[in-house]
Motif scaffolding. Structure first.
Motif, PDB file in Angstrom:
ATOM      1  N   CYS A  36      -7.052   2.783  -3.029  1.00 47.41           N
ATOM      2  CA  CYS A  36      -6.645   1.615  -3.185  1.00 47.41           C
ATOM      3  C   CYS A  36      -6.130   1.205  -4.830  1.00 47.41           C
ATOM      4  CB  CYS A  36      -8.035   0.577  -3.137  1.00 47.41           C
ATOM      5  SG  CYS A  36      -8.655   0.717  -1.444  1.00 47.41           S
ATOM      6  N   LEU A  91       0.877  -1.203  -0.189  1.00 46.04           N
ATOM      7  CA  LEU A  91      -0.057   0.237  -0.099  1.00 46.04           C
ATOM      8  C   LEU A  91       0.881   1.371   0.113  1.00 46.04           C
ATOM      9  CD1 LEU A  91      -2.754  -0.948   2.814  1.00 46.04           C
ATOM     10  CD2 LEU A  91      -2.663  -1.520   0.229  1.00 46.04           C
ATOM     11  N   THR A 137      -1.813   0.358  -4.920  1.00 50.98           N
ATOM     12  CA  THR A 137      -1.533  -0.948  -4.264  1.00 50.98           C
ATOM     13  C   THR A 137      -0.876  -1.841  -5.116  1.00 50.98           C
ATOM     14  OG1 THR A 137      -3.688  -1.821  -4.995  1.00 50.98           O
ATOM     15  CG2 THR A 137      -3.530  -0.683  -2.918  1.00 50.98           C
TER      16      THR A 137
END
Length: 612
Positions: free
Chosen positions: A463, A439, A466
């Motif tokens: 997100c 992350l 990632t």
């Protein structure tokens, strides 16, 4: 290359710090190879920039010197004759820009176009920051006391602390900025399109379909549900659209044809108001179940902020991975670490059945839906410098802890940072080292949950940033089985070592350390020792894949993003073939602490052996 003169408007100066200039100079000094340092006659630190083969020198006075490069500066700058330092001239910031941009030894051999673009963006960014500060009725409110999520998001007035133009936004007019940027404390209703499923591209993971998730928004937003009553054709989907982006979309020929055919109905701006968050393109409305992350066709700092299909799929993929049994133990060990998952997306396709990137929107779980007044503060707002060289918000929160616990400010600073390591650094490293989940946690992706001023948890967001190492593909084969279609999701060791330490350590943690040290009676070295101890403890307890942890502890340098020269060269960070070219080696102080500790242990062992 001929020297270029620039007309950039007024250039008012002050004798205190200027946070937009601070951001510029931090980026410039970190990357420049010509800068040296000295102390003035009154013991003030000065950064020295040579001009014209050293015939002249620019003196940059530093009011707070950071070993990590997050300095504070004391304006004005000075131009000094190398042969006679008493011969000096005060420099405005714009004059300083003109001098360095025309010196090939400092910036390289640039075209006149590159120079013009760079200067214009830097000046515009500074003007944008000044306008946001001037528009604040109570500037001090974002530097003292508790902030909820909305206040903290809209309190980031400076942007990236190591960037030459952190508030540049080329496609926005001044009126656009006042309407749609967070630092102007704005809010607005969304546009909504009703679209035929035949022209939509969607995905939703978990127990809900996309239409059910949109219905959840409707249920929570009675203004919206009442406004669209009887206006949506049967079986059509609702597509939320950022109002600025709506104008752009309605000029795309395929979308115009969809309207003509009745496949898309523009319902207009309706429903609850939404607040732009610190990224500008992500919006938040208190009490609603989702935040929304839009494509926004505006160049903010280094890139145009359009989503891609691969990026929004990344969000649904991460949700699937986090729903596995393998991560149950992580959730138990780090119960205060939460991911604002992005379990669904919706957008439009063109006449060739390809996603229209400009239309994509990701739905992000609003983990603050029932806690809108919780002290949840984005790290970038916590650490940003004060325009009047007073306490940052993080310094204020440290001093609150000192008062509450009846301890010294220095003790509170060490305690606060140790909490940060526990709730931020350790879980993010654990995900990478024990599960292969990377992350990219820069300052705007870290939201700290706090109580009485101290960190008690963390929310991670974004997100799209990632990836997965080989370990993740071993642990989550079912969830990542079709990932071969997106090879960039696989992160080699080299890629992890380039990006992960930059975002978590250099971007986020170094800024945290410098902001605390500048105002809280503690040295950066003391806080670096706490960081080292936190990482060392993880290493000693054992992890599944220690290569990155070992690298951060032992390697003499870390890779840092070169925001200054990336921006100077006018690169679009999201589209250059090899993003690695904008990274450079930065000295790693953690490795120095590790070396010193190892040498001390070796010395102790030899002494003990001699006694035996």
């Amino acid at each position: 290359m001929n020297e270029v003169n620039f007309s950039v408007g007024s250039d008012s100066e002050s004798t205190h710090t200027d946070i937009s200039i601070n951001c510029f100079l931090n980026a410039f000094l970190r990357e420049s190879k010509v800068v040296t340092w000295k102390k003035s006659s009154d013991n003030q630190k000065l950064a020295i920039v040579p001009l014209n083969y050293g015939q002249q020198l620019i003196y940059i006075p530093v009011s707070y010197h950071s070993v990590l490069g997050i300095h504070e500066y004391q304006l004005p700058l000075k131009l000094v004759n190398q042969l006679d330092e008493s011969e000096e001239k005060l420099l405005s910031f714009n004059e300083f820009l003109q001098l360095i941009i025309n010196d090939v030894d400092i910036v390289g051999d640039l075209t006149n176009e590159q120079k013009l673009i760079f200067i214009q963006r830097v000046v515009e960014s500074r003007a944008n920051t000044q306008a946001a500060i001037a528009a604040r009725d109570n500037l001090q409110a974002i530097y003292s006391g508790e902030l909820n999520f909305e206040q903290a998001e809209q309190g980031l007035i400076a942007g990236h602390s190591v960037h030459p133009a952190p508030k540049s936004r080329e496609q926005f007019s001044e009126s656009d900025a006042r309407l749609f940027t967070p630092e102007h404390q704005t809010q607005f209703a969304l546009y909504w399109f009703a679209v035929s499923p035949s022209i939509a591209i969607t995905d939703s993971t978990g127990q809900y379909e996309i239409n059910e998730r949109i219905q959840q928004l409707l249920t929570a937003d009675t203004q919206l549900s009442e406004a669209i009553l009887d206006k949506v054709p049967d079986n059509y989907l609702l597509l939320p659209v950022h109002p600025w982006q709506a104008k752009l979309l309605l000029n795309i020929r395929d979308i115009q044809q969809y309207q003509e055919k009745g496949l898309l109905v523009n319902l207009g701006a309706i429903g609850a108001n939404w607040y732009p968050t610190s990224s500008t393109r992500s919006l938040y409305s208190p009490g609603l179940p989702y935040m929304l992350k839009f494509s926004l066709s505006v160049k903010l700092t280094n890139s145009i902020r359009n989503l891609s299909l691969k990026e929004v799929i990344r969000g649904t993929r991460l949700q699937q991975v986090f729903n596995t049994e393998q991560l149950c133990s992580f959730g138990q060990q780090y119960a205060s670490f939460k991911v604002m998952q992005e379990p669904a997306f919706i957008g439009l396709i063109n006449s060739k059945s390809e996603a229209i990137d400009e239309s994509l929107v990701a739905l992000r779980d609003n983990l603050l839906m029932h806690a809108s007044q919780e002290e949840a503060v984005v790290l970038a707002t916590l650490t940003q410098q004060h325009p009047l060289a007073e306490d940052s918000l993080i310094a204020d929160r440290v001093k609150t802890v000192a008062s509450h616990k009846n301890i010294s400010i220095s003790q509170a600073a060490k305690y606060w940072f140790n909490q940060y390591c526990q709730y931020v650094v350790e879980p993010l490293f654990a995900l990478q080292a024990n599960y292969g989940i990377v992350l990219l946690a820069h300052q705007q992706n870290i939201v700290l949950k706090m109580e009485q001023g101290e960190p008690v948890g963390m929310y991670y967001r974004d997100c799209q940033g990632t990836g997965y190492t080989e370990l993740a593909y071993q642990l989550f084969p079912e969830q990542l089985i079709d990932d071969a279609q997106m090879p960039e999701n696989f992160w080699s060791k080299d890629k992890v070592l380039r990006y992960f330490p930059y975002y978590l350590i250099i971007n986020s943690t170094y800024n945290t350390i410098a902001a605390i040290s500048a105002r809280c009676d503690v040295s950066e070295k003391d806080l670096l020792h706490i960081l080292h101890a936190s990482l060392k403890q993880m290493q000693s307890q054992g992890v599944q894949d220690s290569f990155c942890l070992d690298f951060v502890l032992q390697n003499a340098t870390l890779r840092s993003k070169g925001n200054f020269f990336c921006y100077l060269q006018n690169y679009n960070e999201n589209s250059i073939p090899d993003p690695a070219v904008i990274y450079f080696d930065l000295e790693n102080p953690i490795a120095k602490i590790e070396q010193s500790a190892s040498a001390k242990n070796t010395s102790t062992t030899k002494v003990v052996s001699g006694i035996v």
